[in-house]
Design a protein around this motif. Structure first.
Motif, PDB file in Angstrom:
ATOM      1  N   UNK A   1       0.806  -1.222   0.000  1.00  0.00           N
ATOM      2  CA  UNK A   1       0.000   0.000   0.000  1.00  0.00           C
ATOM      3  C   UNK A   1       0.835   1.265   0.000  1.00  0.00           C
ATOM      4  N   UNK A   2       2.147   1.141   0.206  1.00  0.00           N
ATOM      5  CA  UNK A   2       2.991   2.326   0.277  1.00  0.00           C
ATOM      6  C   UNK A   2       3.004   2.972   1.643  1.00  0.00           C
ATOM      7  N   UNK A   3       2.537   2.244   2.663  1.00  0.00           N
ATOM      8  CA  UNK A   3       2.506   2.765   4.027  1.00  0.00           C
ATOM      9  C   UNK A   3       3.418   1.923   4.903  1.00  0.00           C
ATOM     10  N   UNK A   4       4.173   2.592   5.750  1.00  0.00           N
ATOM     11  CA  UNK A   4       5.049   1.889   6.681  1.00  0.00           C
ATOM     12  C   UNK A   4       4.214   1.250   7.786  1.00  0.00           C
ATOM     13  N   UNK A   5       4.463  -0.021   8.041  1.00  0.00           N
ATOM     14  CA  UNK A   5       3.790  -0.704   9.143  1.00  0.00           C
ATOM     15  C   UNK A   5       4.517  -0.483  10.456  1.00  0.00           C
TER      16      UNK A   5
END
Length: 701
Positions: free
Chosen positions: A243-247
């Protein structure tokens, strides 16, 4: 095959979607909708119709091949590094044989991966290579792209190029389980960044796609989470995208969610194909261009790759038999819609002419009783005026509406009528008669003329004087007159006055005659409302307004007439007592609603119950059209709404009708065909389908 023998039958069948720029494959027979066209299970054809289809040249088979090694995406032409339309000038591409000028793709279907360039560019390149068709397969790799293709990338970075990567879009490309997707689809996982490859940027599909595909037993990083038994249920595609989001705050893990694997209808690219050739000068695509999902595409790809591995003297290859799904030329649903539309228009036209039918009956009665009534044609064409010595004109200076007064049996004329005032005729006891009076409102409407068949007042002064004298004597005689005249009975009807230009409808609602100003304001308001709905995406507002309007329409057109026929007029279900009760006032002397009857309350309650239930379903369900009640009531409300509006609005001149049709024509052309060039999409279609800002597969998801 070995020694020319061919194994008949099929391994599996896949569905595909078409494009709007290529032609369709030949349509298959009706039975092929549920059965294989060429036999089953890799065996010999097991049915006579399978044998016939194999021999039928209408459904030929084609070898399925992969693109050239030097152009695996079929995008070299779009990038300007190849020109397949000139075989003799493509020595550097290594595609065409220098001696024969053939590419080796003639008559074959090309299986190519999605991405790097447009669908139409891929299909045009396949066509120039001589292919008979192209199949584009969806891939995870195609969900990522660079924002700036020419930007410099730091090759020392191991993670994503965050500032120059266009990541997949939520709901359009993936579902994390935070939305109301059908069947509770949605899955979220955390993937270690170090396990993935982002070189070349933005995403290395050859390495990452395998790691994000399949169940945990196949090594999928996305499925390695607690409650793995739910992975297949919540992620039908069994594929994940980043998604392009850092977890995590340090960027060591990335968020991955379940990828949507849907069919899409490939669209033309216009001027976005990357070459300098104008769209109108581009070569037309005459081969079928099909699209398959990631699941089907991977199966086809694996079969083609396995078949290309030569085993001894056996040369294996994969054939495809493309055919379009059978559909009837005329479907019964189309006939139903056509019949409903005609019935709606017929009922609407009949209802809108109720006033004219009623007026004509009264005028015809007047004519039969000795009064000719017609509309004065002042300077325009129409019925010629009846000019006789008995014709009585209304005073031109007192223009305006007039009334026909009918005196029934036993009723005597008024003194004014007896004296022949206002161009009226004398009445005689014992028979119906009509008189003509000027309307008191002073409006300058079309005049009418009365032509009595009995002698005019000028010809029979004695008769008029006798009638007047008799009435004066009756007025002064007091009790003696009462003995001569029998008392009025409840059945005695008083003279009925009918306005010939009345615009009241049988339903009690006032009709409206449109003029040019009304038409212009209507189109202007419709345009303004369409603008608001498009730019503010008020889908729920539309549903509420439609439900309210539909409830009102069902009340007037459906429920009130139905209850009136069943409970009051004809059948009287429940007896006369209930019929009388329904016609009595429901709320006594309460303000604003004191005139409401129980019949009106019953019909309104029924209509609004259906309408409110429709609104609730539309507001609470993601895809309410899957509910049978919803779409059925929506159609019923639409029919009632059309009948109500068309019955209330009158267009009595050709000029107004012409202005309306011209403005609506421009309105439709602009918002359907011209608006895409201004705002990027058809405003009319987006608002009508509720697709504004939503991808085409939203309903399916």
């Amino acid at each position: 095959s070995a020694e020319g023998s061919v194994e008949k039958g099929f391994l599996f069948r896949v569905e595909a979607s078409e494009s709007n720029f290529g032609k369709s494959p030949p349509m298959g027979p009706k039975w092929a909708t549920h059965e294989s066209l060429t036999g089953g299970g890799g065996k010999e054809p097991d049915h006579l119709k399978h044998m016939e289809s194999n021999l039928n040249s209408a459904h030929p088979s084609h070898r399925l091949v992969l693109p050239p090694d030097a152009d695996v995406y079929l995008c070299n032409e779009a990038e300007g590094s190849a020109d397949y339309s000139n075989p003799t000038g493509n020595a550097a591409s290594g595609v065409f044989d220098p001696d024969t000028g053939l590419s080796g793709f003639e008559g074959n279907y090309v299986l190519v991966s999605r991405g790097k360039c447009t669908f139409e560019a891929k299909a045009r390149s396949a066509q120039r290579l001589g292919a008979s068709g192209v199949i584009v397969r969806n891939t995870l790799d195609s969900k990522y792209r660079l924002i700036d293709e020419d930007a410099d990338t730091n090759t020392n970075l191991q993670g994503p190029d965050w500032g120059n990567t266009k990541w997949p879009e939520e709901q359009r490309d993936y579902e994390c389980g935070t939305n109301k997707a059908h069947g509770h689809v949605g899955w979220r996982a955390e993937i270690e960044t170090s396990a993935l490859s982002f070189r070349p940027p933005p995403y290395d599909g050859t390495i990452n796609d395998v790691l994000l595909t399949g169940p945990a037993v196949d090594g999928s990083l996305c499925a390695k989470e607690p409650n793995l038994e739910n992975f297949e249920h919540h992620c039908p595609s069994q594929r994940c995208v980043l998604t392009g989001k850092n977890a995590s705050s340090d960027g060591s893990t990335l968020e991955a969610c379940c990828a949507w694997d849907m069919y899409v209808r490939m669209a033309t690219d216009g001027e976005l194909d990357g070459d300098a050739v104008p769209q109108e000068e581009e070569e037309d695509i005459v081969i079928p261009a099909l699209f398959v999902t990631m699941e089907s595409g991977d199966e086809l790809y694996e079969v083609v790759v396995d078949a290309a591995i030569q085993q001894g003297e056996i040369v294996q290859f994969v054939n495809v038999v493309p055919y379009a799904r059978w559909y009837p030329p005329v479907h019964f649903s189309g006939i139903v819609v056509w019949v409903v539309a005609l019935l709606t228009l017929g009922v609407s036209a009949y209802g809108s002419a109720t006033e004219y039918r009623t007026s004509w009956k009264k005028i015809s009665q007047a004519v039969s009783d000795g009064v000719v009534v017609f509309q004065r044609s002042a300077g325009n064409s129409g019925r010629e005026r009846v000019e006789t010595e008995d014709t009585v004109d209304l005073d031109n200076e007192n223009g305006g509406d007039f009334e026909l007064e009918m005196a029934n049996q036993g009723a005597s004329a008024t003194p004014a009528e007896s004296n022949g005032e206002n161009g009226s005729t004398p009445t005689s006891p014992g028979s119906d008669s009509f008189s003509i009076d000027d309307d008191a409102d002073g409006t300058n409407e079309d005049d009418f003329v009365g032509n009595p068949t009995s002698p005019s007042p000028a010809d029979t002064p004695a008769s008029t004087e006798e009638t007047a004298a008799g009435e004066e004597g009756a007025a002064s005689s007091g009790p003696a007159t009462e003995q001569q005249e029998p008392p009025a009975t409840p059945n005695t009807q008083q003279p009925q006055r009918v306005n010939a230009n009345s615009q009241s409808s049988t339903a009690g609602a006032q009709s409206m005659e449109l003029n040019a100003l009304h038409v212009v304001l209507f189109v202007a308001c419709a345009s303004s409302f369409l603008f608001i709905l498009f730019f503010f995406n008020l889908d729920k507002v539309i549903r509420v307004l439609y439900g309210i309007g539909g409830s009102v329409a069902m009340n007037h057109i459906l429920f009130y007439p139905l209850y009136d026929k069943l409970l009051v007029s004809k059948f009287r279900l429940g007896g006369a007592k209930i019929a009388n009760k329904l016609q009595s006032n429901a709320f006594g002397k309460l303000p604003y609603i004191s005139n409401l009857t129980w019949m009106e309350v019953l019909s309104a309650a029924s209509a609004w119950s259906f309408g409110i239930a429709w609104i609730v379903i539309g507001m609470t369900r993601v895809h309410p059209m899957s509910n049978g009640y919803y779409w059925f009531i929506q159609d019923v409300m639409g029919v009632c709404f059309c009948i109500l509006i068309l019955g209330l609005i009158h267009i009595n001149t050709i000029m107004v009708a012409s202005i309306l049709l011209c403005l609506v024509f421009v309105y439709d052309i602009f918002y359907v065909f011209i608006s895409p060039y201004i705002v990027g999409s058809s405003m009319m279609i987006d608002v009508a389908t509720g697709a504004n800002g939503i991808d085409p597969t939203f309903c399916e998801k």
